[in-house]
Design a protein around this motif. Sequence first.
Motif, PDB file in Angstrom:
ATOM      1  N   ALA A  86       0.897  -1.246   0.010  1.00 18.33           N
ATOM      2  CA  ALA A  86      -0.025  -0.002   0.049  1.00 18.33           C
ATOM      3  C   ALA A  86       0.984   1.288  -0.009  1.00 18.33           C
ATOM      4  O   ALA A  86       2.107   1.187  -0.083  1.00 18.33           O
ATOM      5  CB  ALA A  86      -0.869   0.024   1.109  1.00 18.33           C
ATOM      6  N   ARG A  89       1.663   4.968   5.042  1.00 20.37           N
ATOM      7  CA  ARG A  89       0.700   5.544   5.841  1.00 20.37           C
ATOM      8  C   ARG A  89       1.239   7.057   6.401  1.00 20.37           C
ATOM      9  O   ARG A  89       2.203   7.486   6.425  1.00 20.37           O
ATOM     10  CB  ARG A  89       0.733   4.872   7.182  1.00 20.37           C
ATOM     11  N   SER A 195       0.551  -1.892   4.599  1.00 18.56           N
ATOM     12  CA  SER A 195      -0.735  -2.345   4.504  1.00 18.56           C
ATOM     13  C   SER A 195      -1.764  -1.101   4.693  1.00 18.56           C
ATOM     14  O   SER A 195      -1.650  -0.104   5.139  1.00 18.56           O
ATOM     15  CB  SER A 195      -1.256  -3.318   5.570  1.00 18.56           C
ATOM     16  N   TRP A 196      -2.942  -1.338   3.859  1.00 12.06           N
ATOM     17  CA  TRP A 196      -4.263  -0.265   3.688  1.00 12.06           C
ATOM     18  C   TRP A 196      -4.835  -0.589   5.130  1.00 12.06           C
ATOM     19  O   TRP A 196      -5.549   0.456   5.333  1.00 12.06           O
ATOM     20  CB  TRP A 196      -5.195  -0.718   2.608  1.00 12.06           C
ATOM     21  N   PRO A 202      -9.796  -0.570   7.950  1.00 16.54           N
ATOM     22  CA  PRO A 202      -9.158   0.277   7.215  1.00 16.54           C
ATOM     23  C   PRO A 202      -9.194   1.730   7.988  1.00 16.54           C
ATOM     24  O   PRO A 202      -9.602   2.853   7.429  1.00 16.54           O
ATOM     25  CB  PRO A 202      -9.740   0.434   5.987  1.00 16.54           C
ATOM     26  N   VAL A 228      -5.033   9.649  -0.888  1.00 18.49           N
ATOM     27  CA  VAL A 228      -4.901   8.515  -1.858  1.00 18.49           C
ATOM     28  C   VAL A 228      -6.168   8.872  -2.830  1.00 18.49           C
ATOM     29  O   VAL A 228      -5.798   8.348  -4.112  1.00 18.49           O
ATOM     30  CB  VAL A 228      -5.541   7.379  -1.141  1.00 18.49           C
ATOM     31  N   ILE A 270     -10.214   0.575  -3.753  1.00 17.35           N
ATOM     32  CA  ILE A 270      -9.004  -0.271  -3.441  1.00 17.35           C
ATOM     33  C   ILE A 270      -9.346  -1.725  -3.155  1.00 17.35           C
ATOM     34  O   ILE A 270     -10.340  -1.707  -2.391  1.00 17.35           O
ATOM     35  CB  ILE A 270      -8.093   0.467  -2.168  1.00 17.35           C
TER      36      ILE A 270
END
Length: 413
Positions: A86, A89, A195-196, A202, A228, A270
């Motif tokens: 992903a 963050r 990671s998402w 999420p 995003v 996504i």
Amino acid sequence: FPSNSPAERLRWILGKTMGSPDAFELRRSELAREEELIHKASREISDEEVVRSFRRACHPDGEVGRYLSSAKLLVKVGSALFMHGALPRPDVVDTCQEHSLWSRVDYAIPWINDPCEEISSVDNWIECLNSFAHSQAGLWRKNIQHSHDQSTNRTVGVWSTIGGYNTPFDYGNLLQFGMGWLPTKKKNPTIVYTSWLTDGMPLQFYGFHCRKMGAIGFDNATPFAREVSRLFDAGNLQLIVSGHQPHGDHPMPINMSRMPDDRNINARFILPCDTSYSGDTHWLCSGSGKKRNMHGRSNSASGRGDTAVCEVLIDQSVEDGSISSTVLHGQLSDGTKYESINLFDASKDPDTALVGTRLDRNDFVFEGSVRDDSGEEMDWWIKNKLSDGRFLVSAGKGYVVFNSIVKKKQNKS
């Protein structure tokens, strides 16, 4: 740390640094089966043979080496982008500043000391990442046997004893890029290991403060969600398909749709598709007390189990690469066969806007008692609307994933 025994060191690497404590013995079993099938012989496979098979596979001329030489970090096919992990963050890359991430040319390319001014678009960024990976694989092939400096007759060492970017080991940048953490214990701004999801959900897209996030618009979304969304705009994307990290027995869609000026819904998703621990999914009990069949891992040697399977079908235009349909079908971990609605046909089914968003308990009725998860306040995510009109929902906490089936409440006139 393990002893100097190659077998013990390999067991330590697999179990302590790669989350694969059973891989050594599983490989031994594979080699034994190869002996039976190819040489029609049955014999014990030694530790040395297991180690040798790993070394052979992980050499530049081995299966893994040849794969890495051809692999790409990112692949863009029309308006679909494929990646393993992903975007980094918000706590790794500051997304709260005045300018967008995409006005910065060094985003998620931490090995570069001086930004590349030529990276002016998402396509340039993808090309930079893939060129980096190809170059690093080439340096690995070139220097694989150069751990000993012939000119000074001294041992150069190995990258793993140092870690980090821009070390004396030419190919070390790619090794670091595939890891979640830097030697400084800070998170690594990589698209491979990131990671998402946060703690199984999420959260970084709607935060802890928001009890409900609509699919259309980002009034309640986080700065990261808006960044995003800008990636979708800048790259002319409709779909990002990724792997890492596992989440139950069905992909975890995240709805990034928006409503432009013409008021027509612009569907964008996504789609993290890692279902490698399908067999560990927990199902809730039905209201009648009848439990769904939780097959678990059954006879499978992996966490996937031998029941769940999912296929994502994407239809694209051969002319412009636009996506007209994305449908998921397969079998859930309890054995239920399913087929979803088309995520890109909101005109046919308005409920498409609900897929990939947080569940509002006021609008749905659970198949069974949510008390089974010991959390009336647990957040649930709508993973898909099935062809029979019901919805598959999921909740995660760390590595524990719950599934349930819900249906919309009937409006009382």
